[in-house]
Design a protein around this motif. Structure first.
Motif, PDB file in Angstrom:
ATOM      1  N   ALA A 289       0.849  -1.196   0.000  1.00  0.00           N
ATOM      2  CA  ALA A 289       0.000   0.000   0.000  1.00  0.00           C
ATOM      3  C   ALA A 289       0.882   1.243   0.000  1.00  0.00           C
ATOM      4  N   LEU A 290       0.410   2.282  -0.675  1.00  0.00           N
ATOM      5  CA  LEU A 290       1.046   3.594  -0.636  1.00  0.00           C
ATOM      6  C   LEU A 290       0.221   4.457   0.309  1.00  0.00           C
ATOM      7  N   LEU A 291       0.895   5.061   1.291  1.00  0.00           N
ATOM      8  CA  LEU A 291       0.236   5.914   2.269  1.00  0.00           C
ATOM      9  C   LEU A 291       0.722   7.344   2.128  1.00  0.00           C
ATOM     10  N   LYS A 292      -0.178   8.303   2.363  1.00  0.00           N
ATOM     11  CA  LYS A 292       0.160   9.724   2.312  1.00  0.00           C
ATOM     12  C   LYS A 292      -0.206  10.360   3.641  1.00  0.00           C
ATOM     13  N   TRP A 293       0.688  11.178   4.177  1.00  0.00           N
ATOM     14  CA  TRP A 293       0.435  11.909   5.416  1.00  0.00           C
ATOM     15  C   TRP A 293      -0.536  13.041   5.112  1.00  0.00           C
ATOM     16  N   ASN A 294      -1.675  13.073   5.811  1.00  0.00           N
ATOM     17  CA  ASN A 294      -2.680  14.105   5.548  1.00  0.00           C
ATOM     18  C   ASN A 294      -2.684  15.200   6.613  1.00  0.00           C
ATOM     19  N   GLY A 295      -1.679  15.222   7.469  1.00  0.00           N
ATOM     20  CA  GLY A 295      -1.592  16.215   8.526  1.00  0.00           C
ATOM     21  C   GLY A 295      -2.011  15.674   9.879  1.00  0.00           C
ATOM     22  N   ARG A 296      -2.733  14.540   9.867  1.00  0.00           N
ATOM     23  CA  ARG A 296      -3.182  13.919  11.118  1.00  0.00           C
ATOM     24  C   ARG A 296      -2.810  12.443  11.207  1.00  0.00           C
ATOM     25  N   PHE A 297      -2.849  11.752  10.061  1.00  0.00           N
ATOM     26  CA  PHE A 297      -2.529  10.321  10.046  1.00  0.00           C
ATOM     27  C   PHE A 297      -2.126   9.909   8.635  1.00  0.00           C
ATOM     28  N   TRP A 298      -1.575   8.683   8.531  1.00  0.00           N
ATOM     29  CA  TRP A 298      -1.197   8.120   7.240  1.00  0.00           C
ATOM     30  C   TRP A 298      -2.436   7.495   6.607  1.00  0.00           C
ATOM     31  N   ALA A 299      -2.845   7.990   5.456  1.00  0.00           N
ATOM     32  CA  ALA A 299      -4.022   7.492   4.742  1.00  0.00           C
ATOM     33  C   ALA A 299      -3.595   6.669   3.533  1.00  0.00           C
ATOM     34  N   VAL A 300      -4.255   5.541   3.318  1.00  0.00           N
ATOM     35  CA  VAL A 300      -3.981   4.707   2.150  1.00  0.00           C
ATOM     36  C   VAL A 300      -4.531   5.401   0.915  1.00  0.00           C
ATOM     37  N   VAL A 301      -3.662   5.595  -0.084  1.00  0.00           N
ATOM     38  CA  VAL A 301      -4.087   6.226  -1.343  1.00  0.00           C
ATOM     39  C   VAL A 301      -4.051   5.256  -2.524  1.00  0.00           C
TER      40      VAL A 301
END
Length: 108
Positions: A57-69
């Motif tokens: 999985a690729l995750l992106k930091w959204n400012g609060r948590f790592w979200a799967v994109v």
């Protein structure tokens, strides 16, 4: 998501080796993350043992948590995601089996 054979995971800008036991999780690159300064396409491929089921999985930091994109739910599958600048990392999970793996990836 496009599937490819596990042995065709070559030609990427970066590669990271690792090893997982069943049920374990690793984050790449090197347990951390990378920063991209431009919008663009992320590409990755995971090579793992034939006897194991590893998810990528690729995750992106959204400012609060790592979200799967983006996700690739089998070893040898490729992952492609076009996204904005930011902080990204790859999560590798050994669902069944274990062993050595190689992650190849390109960042924008």
């Amino acid at each position: 998501m496009r599937r490819t054979a596990p042995d065709t995971c070559t030609g990427h800008e970066e590669t990271r080796p690792g090893s997982l036991r069943v049920g374990a999780t690793a984050y790449q690159p090197d347990g951390g993350y990378c920063r991209t300064s431009v919008t663009g396409t992320h590409r990755a491929c995971l090579r793992a043992p034939d006897s194991a089921d590893f998810d990528l999985a690729l995750l992106k930091w959204n400012g609060r948590f790592w979200a799967v994109v983006a996700e690739a739910a089998s070893s040898g599958a490729t992952l492609t995601h076009t996204g904005p600048a930011g902080y990204y990392r790859y999560r590798i999970q050994a669902q069944t089996g274990g062993g050595d793996y190689t992650l190849g990836y390109d960042t924008p």
